[in-house]
Scaffold this active site. Sequence first.
Site, PDB file in Angstrom:
ATOM      1  N   CYS A 188     -23.437  86.740  56.945  1.00 55.01           N
ATOM      2  CA  CYS A 188     -23.294  86.982  55.520  1.00 55.01           C
ATOM      3  C   CYS A 188     -24.503  86.411  54.794  1.00 55.01           C
ATOM      4  O   CYS A 188     -25.101  85.442  55.259  1.00 55.01           O
ATOM      5  CB  CYS A 188     -22.062  86.260  54.993  1.00 55.01           C
ATOM      6  SG  CYS A 188     -20.572  86.748  55.844  1.00 55.01           S
ATOM      7  N   ARG A 198     -30.069  91.452  57.393  1.00 52.77           N
ATOM      8  CA  ARG A 198     -29.532  90.262  58.038  1.00 52.77           C
ATOM      9  C   ARG A 198     -28.016  90.348  58.272  1.00 52.77           C
ATOM     10  O   ARG A 198     -27.459  89.513  58.977  1.00 52.77           O
ATOM     11  CB  ARG A 198     -29.849  89.048  57.180  1.00 52.77           C
ATOM     12  CG  ARG A 198     -31.323  88.787  57.135  1.00 52.77           C
ATOM     13  CD  ARG A 198     -31.687  87.880  56.016  1.00 52.77           C
ATOM     14  NE  ARG A 198     -32.904  87.181  56.334  1.00 52.77           N
ATOM     15  CZ  ARG A 198     -32.944  85.976  56.873  1.00 52.77           C
ATOM     16  NH1 ARG A 198     -31.839  85.323  57.134  1.00 52.77           N
ATOM     17  NH2 ARG A 198     -34.085  85.410  57.157  1.00 52.77           N
ATOM     18  N   ASN A 205     -21.346  82.159  52.751  1.00 53.67           N
ATOM     19  CA  ASN A 205     -21.929  82.404  54.073  1.00 53.67           C
ATOM     20  C   ASN A 205     -21.520  81.232  54.939  1.00 53.67           C
ATOM     21  O   ASN A 205     -21.819  80.088  54.597  1.00 53.67           O
ATOM     22  CB  ASN A 205     -23.458  82.490  53.951  1.00 53.67           C
ATOM     23  CG  ASN A 205     -24.151  82.457  55.299  1.00 53.67           C
ATOM     24  OD1 ASN A 205     -23.546  82.776  56.318  1.00 53.67           O
ATOM     25  ND2 ASN A 205     -25.412  82.068  55.314  1.00 53.67           N
ATOM     26  N   GLY A 206     -20.824  81.508  56.048  1.00 55.32           N
ATOM     27  CA  GLY A 206     -20.401  80.416  56.928  1.00 55.32           C
ATOM     28  C   GLY A 206     -18.951  80.587  57.340  1.00 55.32           C
ATOM     29  O   GLY A 206     -18.383  81.673  57.193  1.00 55.32           O
ATOM     30  N   LYS A 233     -29.346  89.749  61.640  1.00 52.87           N
ATOM     31  CA  LYS A 233     -30.682  89.277  61.998  1.00 52.87           C
ATOM     32  C   LYS A 233     -30.713  87.784  62.288  1.00 52.87           C
ATOM     33  O   LYS A 233     -31.443  87.334  63.148  1.00 52.87           O
ATOM     34  CB  LYS A 233     -31.666  89.611  60.877  1.00 52.87           C
ATOM     35  CG  LYS A 233     -33.109  89.247  61.184  1.00 52.87           C
ATOM     36  CD  LYS A 233     -33.642  90.030  62.371  1.00 52.87           C
ATOM     37  CE  LYS A 233     -35.022  89.635  62.779  1.00 52.87           C
ATOM     38  NZ  LYS A 233     -35.383  90.143  64.113  1.00 52.87           N
ATOM     39  N   TRP A 238     -21.033  89.992  57.138  1.00 52.23           N
ATOM     40  CA  TRP A 238     -20.929  90.215  58.588  1.00 52.23           C
ATOM     41  C   TRP A 238     -19.589  89.582  58.948  1.00 52.23           C
ATOM     42  O   TRP A 238     -19.452  88.355  58.933  1.00 52.23           O
ATOM     43  CB  TRP A 238     -22.081  89.545  59.324  1.00 52.23           C
ATOM     44  CG  TRP A 238     -22.132  89.850  60.782  1.00 52.23           C
ATOM     45  CD1 TRP A 238     -22.688  90.946  61.375  1.00 52.23           C
ATOM     46  CD2 TRP A 238     -21.623  89.037  61.848  1.00 52.23           C
ATOM     47  NE1 TRP A 238     -22.546  90.858  62.740  1.00 52.23           N
ATOM     48  CE2 TRP A 238     -21.897  89.704  63.052  1.00 52.23           C
ATOM     49  CE3 TRP A 238     -20.949  87.810  61.893  1.00 52.23           C
ATOM     50  CZ2 TRP A 238     -21.526  89.190  64.297  1.00 52.23           C
ATOM     51  CZ3 TRP A 238     -20.582  87.296  63.130  1.00 52.23           C
ATOM     52  CH2 TRP A 238     -20.877  87.990  64.314  1.00 52.23           C
ATOM     53  N   GLU A 247     -28.412  96.600  72.503  1.00 50.36           N
ATOM     54  CA  GLU A 247     -28.273  96.393  71.058  1.00 50.36           C
ATOM     55  C   GLU A 247     -28.730  97.605  70.247  1.00 50.36           C
ATOM     56  O   GLU A 247     -28.162  97.883  69.199  1.00 50.36           O
ATOM     57  CB  GLU A 247     -28.972  95.115  70.595  1.00 50.36           C
ATOM     58  CG  GLU A 247     -30.446  95.071  70.802  1.00 50.36           C
ATOM     59  CD  GLU A 247     -31.069  93.731  70.408  1.00 50.36           C
ATOM     60  OE1 GLU A 247     -30.601  93.099  69.468  1.00 50.36           O
ATOM     61  OE2 GLU A 247     -32.051  93.332  71.063  1.00 50.36           O
ATOM     62  N   HIS A 262     -26.018  92.645  97.125  1.00 48.54           N
ATOM     63  CA  HIS A 262     -24.914  91.725  97.381  1.00 48.54           C
ATOM     64  C   HIS A 262     -23.665  92.106  96.594  1.00 48.54           C
ATOM     65  O   HIS A 262     -22.842  91.243  96.276  1.00 48.54           O
ATOM     66  CB  HIS A 262     -25.351  90.288  97.073  1.00 48.54           C
ATOM     67  CG  HIS A 262     -26.448  89.816  97.970  1.00 48.54           C
ATOM     68  ND1 HIS A 262     -26.247  89.567  99.313  1.00 48.54           N
ATOM     69  CD2 HIS A 262     -27.766  89.620  97.740  1.00 48.54           C
ATOM     70  CE1 HIS A 262     -27.396  89.204  99.866  1.00 48.54           C
ATOM     71  NE2 HIS A 262     -28.336  89.231  98.937  1.00 48.54           N
ATOM     72  N   LYS A 273     -32.335  94.947  74.860  1.00 48.08           N
ATOM     73  CA  LYS A 273     -32.817  95.896  73.835  1.00 48.08           C
ATOM     74  C   LYS A 273     -32.017  97.193  73.911  1.00 48.08           C
ATOM     75  O   LYS A 273     -31.649  97.758  72.895  1.00 48.08           O
ATOM     76  CB  LYS A 273     -34.317  96.207  74.017  1.00 48.08           C
ATOM     77  CG  LYS A 273     -35.248  95.068  73.708  1.00 48.08           C
ATOM     78  CD  LYS A 273     -35.476  94.804  72.238  1.00 48.08           C
ATOM     79  CE  LYS A 273     -34.701  93.688  71.658  1.00 48.08           C
ATOM     80  NZ  LYS A 273     -34.929  92.326  71.865  1.00 48.08           N
ATOM     81  N   GLU A 301     -34.596  91.142  79.142  1.00 48.52           N
ATOM     82  CA  GLU A 301     -34.928  91.426  77.741  1.00 48.52           C
ATOM     83  C   GLU A 301     -34.844  92.942  77.466  1.00 48.52           C
ATOM     84  O   GLU A 301     -34.306  93.368  76.441  1.00 48.52           O
ATOM     85  CB  GLU A 301     -36.317  90.854  77.428  1.00 48.52           C
ATOM     86  CG  GLU A 301     -36.860  91.154  76.055  1.00 48.52           C
ATOM     87  CD  GLU A 301     -35.974  90.737  74.888  1.00 48.52           C
ATOM     88  OE1 GLU A 301     -34.997  89.996  75.099  1.00 48.52           O
ATOM     89  OE2 GLU A 301     -36.242  91.200  73.766  1.00 48.52           O
TER      90      GLU A 301
HETATM   91  C1  F6R Z   1     -32.103  90.310  69.972  1.00 44.02           C
HETATM   92  C2  F6R Z   1     -32.164  89.223  69.029  1.00 44.02           C
HETATM   93  C3  F6R Z   1     -31.206  88.101  69.205  1.00 44.02           C
HETATM   94  C4  F6R Z   1     -31.857  86.781  68.782  1.00 44.02           C
HETATM   95  C5  F6R Z   1     -30.807  85.648  68.817  1.00 44.02           C
HETATM   96  C6  F6R Z   1     -31.435  84.315  68.450  1.00 44.02           C
HETATM   97  O1  F6R Z   1     -33.072  91.270  69.713  1.00 44.02           O
HETATM   98  O2  F6R Z   1     -32.943  89.226  68.106  1.00 44.02           O
HETATM   99  O3  F6R Z   1     -30.736  88.034  70.507  1.00 44.02           O
HETATM  100  O4  F6R Z   1     -32.901  86.496  69.650  1.00 44.02           O
HETATM  101  O5  F6R Z   1     -29.791  85.947  67.928  1.00 44.02           O
HETATM  102  O6  F6R Z   1     -32.018  84.376  67.196  1.00 44.02           O
HETATM  103  P1  F6R Z   1     -33.191  83.442  66.770  1.00 44.02           P
HETATM  104  O7  F6R Z   1     -34.370  83.758  67.598  1.00 44.02           O
HETATM  105  O8  F6R Z   1     -33.422  83.746  65.323  1.00 44.02           O
HETATM  106  O9  F6R Z   1     -32.723  82.033  66.992  1.00 44.02           O
END
Ligand code: F6R
Length: 607
Positions: free
Chosen positions: A2, A28, A103-104, A602, A77, A488, A504, A485, A481
């Site tokens: 949020c 975000r 937010n929280g 975000k 969120w 998500e 295995h 990607k 990684e």
């Molecule tokens: C994936 C992504 C998330 C962040 C994770 C940590 O693309 O962006 O997995 O890496 O939420 O976020 P930060 O780096 O902001 O601590």
Amino acid sequence: MCWVFGYIGAPGKAAREVLAGLQRLEYRGYDSAGICVINPDKNLEVIKAVGKVNNLKVKTDSIDFSTYHAGIGHTRWATHGGVTEANCHPHLSQSGRFVVIHNGIIENYAELRDELIAKGYVFHSETDTEVTVHLFEDIFDGDYLSTMTKLVAKMHGAYGLVFLDRDNGNQIFGTKKGSPMVLGFGKTERYISSDYRSLIGLIDDYIILEDGDIFLVTLDNYTILSGWQDADRTRQIVGEDEKVVELGDFPNFMLKEVFEQPRVLEDVFRGRIDFSSNSLHSDTLEHIAMLGIKKVTIVASGTSYHAGLLGKYYLEELSNIPVDVVVSTEFKYKKKFVSSDELYIFVSQSGETIDTLDSLKIVKEQWGHVFGIVNVPGSAIARAAGQGLFTRAGTEVGVASTKAFVTQVACFLFLSLYLGQKNGLDYRKYREIIDSIAKLPEAISSILLSNEAIRKVAEKYANSTNFFYLGRAHELVIAMEGSLKLKELAYIHSEAYSSGELKHGSIALIDSDFPSLMINGGGILSPKNASSAEEIRARGGPVIGIIAKDDPNKQVYADVIEFDPLISELNPFLEVVILQLFAYHIANFLGRDVDKPRNLAKSVTVE
Ligand code: F6R
């Protein structure tokens, strides 16, 4: 997560400013959004909409806001309660006088809610937030700051709370603990926001609020209390080079940020590596080198955790220091053995991830050496760490992390070289790596030139419902990684495996509809990866090879994405860009919102 935004200023501007602020914060967190605006005649308008801020904007189009001078807004969120209008913020107090955004998470909300219900309060949402506004009204003693101190004493959890009073619309007040919040000062306006970057272009300076701060802002004045005392917080000037991030000619931020990677890889090493003399420069790292570090623990989540896993390879191989990497959600609650010869590295793009921040605070409380690898200067983790490396990736708007990841890995490489040169790293290896780093931006640019070829392969497999991402050592991390990607961005199930481990058990899943990507850019493990690809092919599974142009085992793969490799230590930088584009094109083909994938946010400021 949020996000909160507040405005107080000229009549007629409140709704427009708050909506524009929410749009800037939308990347975000974006399940739903709402605003509340007030005017001096004690009129209060609350408008809410499920979905993107644009849905909310459409609802406000026909409303006359010409007298409204103050407002608050929220992008949600969902944590407590589904994505419904009733659960959207702002929430009103019983009498309709007070209104709040949050937010929280209020952890003891159920208990507080029961107490308020017993007193006759009626709840209209399933949120934890609604208790705060009823409780505020219940205990209001005529003084906003005094009531806020009492409210804070009753709440457990994390919060950034912003309130308005319908009966006195000349101020905004609130408090924060664990959730980011800034006060922004424009020429004739005042703002509250979860992120000061949403205020660039609107304000001259800003104050980053600290945990426990209680604030009250009017157009002419502001008060910040910490505990019972006036807090003296520094007003920070917005830098001249700080601009609102624009899309330019790109269709979305994700693609723009992928294409920025050659440049950010120049920026991250600028002033740190002198390529003409092959020397490294960093006062911070000189200090770290003098600590006599014998062990490193890296703590991070998601993509930043993957950067930490690559950091482990670099630190162990180049600096000869053993490394543990722990996801911050787990680190926080596990037993810790903090010692004076151990360095704790906290990695975060946003610098606000609550689990990473809390983990850092725990280590600091035990007098451990902490170090941040962070993208956002001024963020909570950057401030709490006090020392570290900024990744210099610039604002990353796309929710899926791309350019921030490569710069995090670059910081680990730099740190490993720095400690390595003091710790017996072979000079030839040192030179070989520095020479390859110098070539990195150009090597990534040539990957970007293959974008069209990557798109063709990606679209061929876009309707698959499962993928394996395979590799060994450094390339296993890149597989992890790449797999993240795809999940998500495209919402397709995928798993990353060590290519040697597949046999295995999980190889049982392989059939002609189950493609695998083999990340295999060369090096001593390359023939072993090729053998694993053969084993999959023998069972009818198509394997897409992410391989070097001169790979002698090309025939193993159903499709290939080829690139000009660097030394094997640096190939992950190139391979990850291919996988970012691979996931991007599948997501695009399937019509996904690549900048704002569903269910994500975000920066993750709740546990
Ligand atoms: C994936 C992504 C998330 C962040 C994770 C940590 O693309 O962006 O997995 O890496 O939420 O976020 P930060 O780096 O902001 O601590």
